[in-house]
Design a protein around this motif. Structure first.
Motif, PDB file in Angstrom:
ATOM      1  N   LYS A  80      69.662  32.778  72.367  1.00 39.71           N
ATOM      2  CA  LYS A  80      68.764  31.664  72.650  1.00 39.71           C
ATOM      3  C   LYS A  80      67.710  31.560  71.552  1.00 39.71           C
ATOM      4  CE  LYS A  80      65.654  29.786  75.923  1.00 39.71           C
ATOM      5  NZ  LYS A  80      65.529  29.181  77.121  1.00 39.71           N
ATOM      6  N   PRO A  81      67.642  30.402  70.899  1.00 41.98           N
ATOM      7  CA  PRO A  81      66.622  30.227  69.863  1.00 41.98           C
ATOM      8  C   PRO A  81      65.243  30.036  70.492  1.00 41.98           C
ATOM      9  CG  PRO A  81      67.941  28.241  70.103  1.00 41.98           C
ATOM     10  CD  PRO A  81      68.524  29.254  71.027  1.00 41.98           C
ATOM     11  N   ARG A 101      69.356  39.633  60.986  1.00 38.52           N
ATOM     12  CA  ARG A 101      68.779  38.520  60.254  1.00 38.52           C
ATOM     13  C   ARG A 101      68.070  37.591  61.220  1.00 38.52           C
ATOM     14  NH1 ARG A 101      68.490  38.836  54.859  1.00 38.52           N
ATOM     15  NH2 ARG A 101      69.586  36.992  54.236  1.00 38.52           N
ATOM     16  N   LEU A 102      66.975  37.057  60.741  1.00 40.63           N
ATOM     17  CA  LEU A 102      66.293  35.991  61.461  1.00 40.63           C
ATOM     18  C   LEU A 102      66.653  34.695  60.766  1.00 40.63           C
ATOM     19  CD1 LEU A 102      62.771  37.588  61.934  1.00 40.63           C
ATOM     20  CD2 LEU A 102      64.582  37.382  63.615  1.00 40.63           C
ATOM     21  N   VAL A 103      67.069  33.721  61.537  1.00 40.11           N
ATOM     22  CA  VAL A 103      67.424  32.412  60.996  1.00 40.11           C
ATOM     23  C   VAL A 103      66.382  31.425  61.507  1.00 40.11           C
ATOM     24  CG1 VAL A 103      69.176  30.607  60.898  1.00 40.11           C
ATOM     25  CG2 VAL A 103      69.880  33.013  61.026  1.00 40.11           C
ATOM     26  N   ASP A 104      65.661  30.807  60.589  1.00 39.91           N
ATOM     27  CA  ASP A 104      64.677  29.780  60.930  1.00 39.91           C
ATOM     28  C   ASP A 104      65.238  28.424  60.532  1.00 39.91           C
ATOM     29  OD1 ASP A 104      62.785  31.640  61.732  1.00 39.91           O
ATOM     30  OD2 ASP A 104      61.734  31.644  59.823  1.00 39.91           O
ATOM     31  N   THR A 105      65.161  27.482  61.443  1.00 46.43           N
ATOM     32  CA  THR A 105      65.540  26.108  61.149  1.00 46.43           C
ATOM     33  C   THR A 105      64.294  25.253  61.336  1.00 46.43           C
ATOM     34  OG1 THR A 105      67.779  26.504  61.904  1.00 46.43           O
ATOM     35  CG2 THR A 105      67.084  24.213  61.754  1.00 46.43           C
ATOM     36  N   THR A 106      63.758  24.783  60.228  1.00 45.55           N
ATOM     37  CA  THR A 106      62.536  23.984  60.240  1.00 45.55           C
ATOM     38  C   THR A 106      62.887  22.550  59.880  1.00 45.55           C
ATOM     39  OG1 THR A 106      61.260  25.907  59.490  1.00 45.55           O
ATOM     40  CG2 THR A 106      60.224  23.745  59.247  1.00 45.55           C
ATOM     41  N   THR A 107      62.398  21.620  60.670  1.00 46.11           N
ATOM     42  CA  THR A 107      62.555  20.203  60.369  1.00 46.11           C
ATOM     43  C   THR A 107      61.196  19.672  59.944  1.00 46.11           C
ATOM     44  OG1 THR A 107      64.285  20.022  62.045  1.00 46.11           O
ATOM     45  CG2 THR A 107      63.294  17.972  61.263  1.00 46.11           C
ATOM     46  N   LEU A 108      61.178  18.993  58.820  1.00 44.10           N
ATOM     47  CA  LEU A 108      59.949  18.427  58.264  1.00 44.10           C
ATOM     48  C   LEU A 108      60.128  16.930  58.083  1.00 44.10           C
ATOM     49  CD1 LEU A 108      59.672  21.054  55.415  1.00 44.10           C
ATOM     50  CD2 LEU A 108      58.214  20.996  57.445  1.00 44.10           C
ATOM     51  N   ILE A 137      69.314  18.876  70.315  1.00 46.51           N
ATOM     52  CA  ILE A 137      70.430  19.102  69.395  1.00 46.51           C
ATOM     53  C   ILE A 137      70.220  20.379  68.593  1.00 46.51           C
ATOM     54  CG2 ILE A 137      71.566  18.218  67.314  1.00 46.51           C
ATOM     55  CD1 ILE A 137      71.076  15.366  68.537  1.00 46.51           C
ATOM     56  N   VAL A 138      69.043  20.561  68.012  1.00 47.19           N
ATOM     57  CA  VAL A 138      68.778  21.750  67.195  1.00 47.19           C
ATOM     58  C   VAL A 138      68.883  23.010  68.047  1.00 47.19           C
ATOM     59  CG1 VAL A 138      67.071  22.976  65.800  1.00 47.19           C
ATOM     60  CG2 VAL A 138      67.377  20.516  65.503  1.00 47.19           C
ATOM     61  N   ALA A 139      68.268  23.021  69.211  1.00 45.52           N
ATOM     62  CA  ALA A 139      68.319  24.201  70.076  1.00 45.52           C
ATOM     63  C   ALA A 139      69.755  24.516  70.489  1.00 45.52           C
ATOM     64  CB  ALA A 139      67.443  23.999  71.309  1.00 45.52           C
ATOM     65  N   ARG A 140      70.522  23.501  70.854  1.00 46.32           N
ATOM     66  CA  ARG A 140      71.908  23.716  71.278  1.00 46.32           C
ATOM     67  C   ARG A 140      72.775  24.223  70.131  1.00 46.32           C
ATOM     68  NH1 ARG A 140      75.013  21.683  75.530  1.00 46.32           N
ATOM     69  NH2 ARG A 140      73.037  21.910  76.591  1.00 46.32           N
ATOM     70  N   MET A 141      72.619  23.619  68.952  1.00 45.42           N
ATOM     71  CA  MET A 141      73.440  24.034  67.814  1.00 45.42           C
ATOM     72  C   MET A 141      73.085  25.447  67.354  1.00 45.42           C
ATOM     73  SD  MET A 141      74.134  20.501  65.820  1.00 45.42           S
ATOM     74  CE  MET A 141      75.466  21.213  64.886  1.00 45.42           C
TER      75      MET A 141
END
Length: 170
Positions: free
Chosen positions: A4-5, A120-127, A149-153
């Motif tokens: 879970k992100p 590993r930590l994977v960060d997905t940042t939307t700007l 969408i981001v959380a699910r993917m």
């Protein structure tokens, strides 16, 4: 380990889009210590579920009325893409995807880094840098869908990474 992100506070200002005035960030811990940012981006964004493709098709139909770019090949020009998004820059630890449009500039930044325990930590940042009123309205309308969408993917990616790292059953 959870797939879970977590939504975390984005780093602002961000060098990928210094003028950004809207951002969100999700973080996910994965067991694979040799994961690169480009591999993570391709695994997360390389294949969208049918319901996301349907939403993107609807988005394209509506935004074309306003003369905005649609997701797909017309965004990329001659750039390599991952999923719908052109690659702006890439290294082993970070991939920046995105495009500039008349209503807003948009970046997705995927960072991977060690957590000190072989994961590993994977960060997905939307700007987003909203340029005009239409950009502000657009972001207000799509934010709930974007976050879903981001959380699910990311969660799907985390599940795939976790199941790939489990030893085979006898």
């Amino acid at each position: 380990m959870s797939a879970k992100p977590l939504m975390v506070k984005p780093h602002m200002p961000h060098p990928a889009l210094p003028g950004a005035d809207w951002a969100d960030c999700f973080e996910l811990q994965v067991p694979k210590s040799d994961l690169t940012a480009i591999a993570a981006a391709r695994a997360m964004l390389g294949r969208f579920p049918p319901w996301v493709r349907l939403l993107m098709s609807l988005r394209n139909s509506v935004t074309s009325i306003f003369g905005l770019k649609s997701t797909g090949s017309d965004l990329a020009g001659n750039k390599e893409t991952i999923g719908f998004f052109p690659i702006v820059s890439q290294s082993d630890d970070q991939v920046v995807l995105g495009f500039d449009d008349r209503h807003l500039d948009f970046r997705v930044v995927i960072d991977v880094r060690d957590d000190g325990r072989g994961r590993r930590l994977v960060d997905t940042t939307t700007l987003v840098k909203r340029k005009i009123l239409l950009g502000r309205i657009y972001i207000a309308l799509i934010t709930p869908f974007h976050r879903l969408i981001v959380a699910r993917m990311l969660a799907d990616f985390g599940r795939r990474m976790n199941s790939a790292s489990l030893p085979a059953s006898p």
